[in-house]
Design a protein around this motif. Structure first.
Motif, PDB file in Angstrom:
ATOM      1  N   PRO A 150      14.639   2.488   4.077  1.00 28.74           N
ATOM      2  CA  PRO A 150      15.366   1.212   3.981  1.00 28.74           C
ATOM      3  C   PRO A 150      15.513   0.505   5.325  1.00 28.74           C
ATOM      4  N   SER A 151      15.717   1.283   6.402  1.00 28.78           N
ATOM      5  CA  SER A 151      15.890   0.592   7.685  1.00 28.78           C
ATOM      6  C   SER A 151      14.553   0.051   8.198  1.00 28.78           C
ATOM      7  N   GLN A 152      13.455   0.733   7.884  1.00 28.97           N
ATOM      8  CA  GLN A 152      12.148   0.187   8.267  1.00 28.97           C
ATOM      9  C   GLN A 152      11.868  -1.094   7.494  1.00 28.97           C
ATOM     10  N   LYS A 153      12.204  -1.092   6.220  1.00 23.77           N
ATOM     11  CA  LYS A 153      12.009  -2.294   5.421  1.00 23.77           C
ATOM     12  C   LYS A 153      12.865  -3.438   5.940  1.00 23.77           C
ATOM     13  N   PRO A 181       6.382   6.688   2.326  1.00 20.82           N
ATOM     14  CA  PRO A 181       7.219   5.579   1.842  1.00 20.82           C
ATOM     15  C   PRO A 181       8.067   5.021   2.990  1.00 20.82           C
ATOM     16  N   LEU A 182       8.300   3.716   2.950  1.00 19.77           N
ATOM     17  CA  LEU A 182       9.093   3.095   4.016  1.00 19.77           C
ATOM     18  C   LEU A 182      10.574   3.381   3.782  1.00 19.77           C
ATOM     19  N   MET A 213       6.911   3.365  15.128  1.00 18.68           N
ATOM     20  CA  MET A 213       6.966   3.701  13.703  1.00 18.68           C
ATOM     21  C   MET A 213       5.691   4.416  13.265  1.00 18.68           C
ATOM     22  N   VAL A 214       4.528   3.837  13.581  1.00 19.33           N
ATOM     23  CA  VAL A 214       3.281   4.457  13.124  1.00 19.33           C
ATOM     24  C   VAL A 214       2.998   5.742  13.905  1.00 19.33           C
ATOM     25  N   GLY A 215       3.452   5.791  15.168  1.00 22.61           N
ATOM     26  CA  GLY A 215       3.294   7.015  15.956  1.00 22.61           C
ATOM     27  C   GLY A 215       4.046   8.176  15.310  1.00 22.61           C
ATOM     28  N   THR A 249       0.808  -1.223   0.000  1.00 19.09           N
ATOM     29  CA  THR A 249       0.000   0.000   0.000  1.00 19.09           C
ATOM     30  C   THR A 249       0.840   1.272   0.000  1.00 19.09           C
ATOM     31  N   HIS A 250       1.976   1.239   0.669  1.00 22.39           N
ATOM     32  CA  HIS A 250       2.777   2.459   0.774  1.00 22.39           C
ATOM     33  C   HIS A 250       3.479   2.757  -0.559  1.00 22.39           C
TER      34      HIS A 250
END
Ligand SMILES: [Fe+2]
Ligand SMILES: [Fe+2]
Lengths: 282, 241
Positions: B55-58, B52-53, B173-175, A64-65
């Motif tokens: 790289p470290s989140q991915k 967008p995510l 992360m979502v916060g 989704t992102h």
């Protein structure tokens, strides 16, 4: 005159690029006095943080992102796509790169933009061809009703045909890719292609076959690609047969390993049952 | 917007340290109310604004899903190999064992689906974990009911803490997204609620194990210590390989 400017001038003065030189040389001479000229529209090239994602192959793919940005900056893309048009005649070479830079409105090409030289152009080809597969999938007739194996075959063939335009230059490209400096990036790109094909084919296995599937497809693709560079048959029909034979062989190997595994687990459980029937408390 | 305060409140709830010395602490954790995220998802007329995510989140998400799949694979194999020897001596445990096995099988299916969907590779040590987990299940079952239950107790203690760590990271992360004015989106709302549900089920298994004399295993400290150290090591390796 900056040294990189001189390098471009040297390249452009090669006999093979004489026609291009004839028109562009005076222009270069005028502007060379000033420093690097960039097209007014694009921002200065930024160094994208690629090292982290490179150290984590196959990272989380969000459904989704927004997708990650292209690994090429807008400037790089503009120059590389313009250079790519020169590959059939000039090959994956600094000449093509220099011609492309000019066509994209750059009078000079800064070596800091493409420290990898001709390899950047090869990476562009590999990247654009791989990412184009998702779109080509939709134009494959009867794709949805195909079996998994048929889909893999069709997608691999589509990708091989992506080399059609540059096939006369592909052996040179392979030689560059095999250089120690580039071999890691080339193998990684091959692995990503294999992953892309299995993903687009709709494979959802997440067990050890995940690895064997990708490894065997990588090997088959690389062999077919090499075979294709020597294929003079119409529409590369011999490459098509070569690919089909290799895939069929890999299927047989897959069946063989599966039957060995099934036999082992059957034997183990049968053994346990025999021991249990003899009163052994296991 | 309802989800914001709810997410933040549950962040506080999960930051409760995982203490297992008293059964009250365990109860608190294993009965954490389900977040309203699953029910409070308003059908949005406007497209959510998603970030967008990085790289470290991915990288985090990829290794988190990979280690979870490896863990659930191990859990199903532990119960599969534990069940026959255990039920031979303690037939009355059949409903409990099959209940726990079915939950583990559902967890494994959940992560298999998530791995395929998000293009995460499985652990390269899949065959090794399979063998080790089978050996652990069979070995503890052969030692008796108490040892088998101590095995579950040790494994679920580690796994519960492990899931809590992941949930905490995801909530941060979502916060952060919300603080920056982005939407959280269905993908991550669902992931967090899935992890919470599975975490709660793991902690139920822990309760069941303690109810069934896990702590009477001899020597309990050695057995659980060794298994917990093994789990920690396996998690560490699976996050990387
Ligand atoms: Fe589980
Ligand atoms: Fe569990």
């Amino acid at each position: 005159m900056p040294p990189n400017c001189a390098a471009v001038a040297r390249l452009l003065l090669r006999p093979s690029t004489a026609t291009a030189t004839a028109t562009s040389c005076p222009l270069r001479a005028i502007r060379a006095a000033s420093t690097l000229v960039r097209p007014p529209t694009s921002a200065s090239p930024q160094t994208t943080p690629r090292s982290l994602s490179q150290s984590h192959p196959r990272p989380y793919h969000s459904t989704t992102h927004p997708p990650p940005p292209s690994p090429f900056t807008p400037t790089e893309s503009a120059i590389l796509s313009a250079s790519y048009a020169h590959v059939p005649t000039h090959g994956f070479t600094p000449s093509s790169l220099a011609l492309g830079a000019r066509a994209a409105g750059y009078l000079d090409i800064s070596t800091s933009i493409f420290p990898e030289g001709a390899f950047s152009l090869i990476k562009w080809h590999l990247y654009t061809q791989r990412t184009a597969l998702a779109g080509k999938k939709d134009s494959i007739a009867g794709f949805e009703s195909m079996s998994l194996t048929e889909r893999v075959e069709a997608l691999t063939w589509e990708r091989l045909m992506g080399n059609g335009e540059v096939v006369g230059r592909w052996q040179e490209a392979l030689a560059i890719m095999a250089q120690p400096t580039y071999v890691f990036a080339s193998v990684k790109e091959l692995a990503e292609l294999a992953d892309e094909i299995w993903y687009l084919a709709g494979d959802v296995s997440v067990d050890p076959t995940w690895y064997t599937k990708r490894a065997s497809l990588s090997a088959i693709y690389a062999a077919s690609e090499l075979f294709m560079t020597n294929d003079r048959s119409p529409d590369f029909s011999e490459t098509w047969h070569f690919l089909r034979r290799r895939l069929a062989e890999a299927g047989e190997i897959g069946d063989a390993t599966r039957s060995v595994r099934e036999w082992l687990s059957f034997t183990a459980s049968a053994g346990v049952n025999v021991l249990r029937s003899k009163g052994v408390p296991i | 917007m309802a989800p914001t305060p709810l997410l933040l409140r549950s962040a506080a709830a999960t930051s409760t340290p995982l203490r297992l010395t008293t059964s009250t602490a365990r109860r608190l954790l294993s009965t954490t109310p389900q977040p309203a995220a699953s029910t409070g998802t308003s059908t949005n007329e406007t497209k959510p604004k998603l970030k967008p995510l990085t790289p470290s989140q991915k990288a985090f998400l990829s290794s988190a899903l990979r280690v979870n799949q490896a863990g659930e694979l191990a859990a199903t194999l532990i119960y599969t190999s534990q069940t026959p020897p255990l039920l031979r001596r303690e037939p009355h445990l059949r409903p409990l064992m099959s209940h726990m096995y079915e939950q583990e099988a559902a967890h494994l299916l959940t992560f298999n689906t998530l791995l395929a969907k998000h293009r995460v590779r499985p652990t390269a040590l899949y065959p090794l974990w399979s063998v080790l987990a089978t050996g652990l299940g069979w070995g503890t079952a052969m030692m008796g009911k108490e040892a088998a239950m101590a095995c579950t107790e040790a494994v679920e203690t580690e796994i519960g803490g492990h899931y809590n760590g992941q949930i905490r990271t995801l909530l941060e992360m979502v916060g952060q997204w919300e603080a920056e004015g982005y939407d959280v989106g269905e993908e991550f709302r669902e992931l967090i609620s899935t992890l919470r549900r599975i975490r709660d089920e793991e902690l139920e298994h822990l309760d069941h194990a303690v109810e069934h004399d896990a702590q009477k295993a001899q020597p309990h400290w050695l057995l659980t210590g060794v298994i917990r150290a093994g789990c920690k090591g396996a998690i560490w390796v699976s996050e990387r390989v």
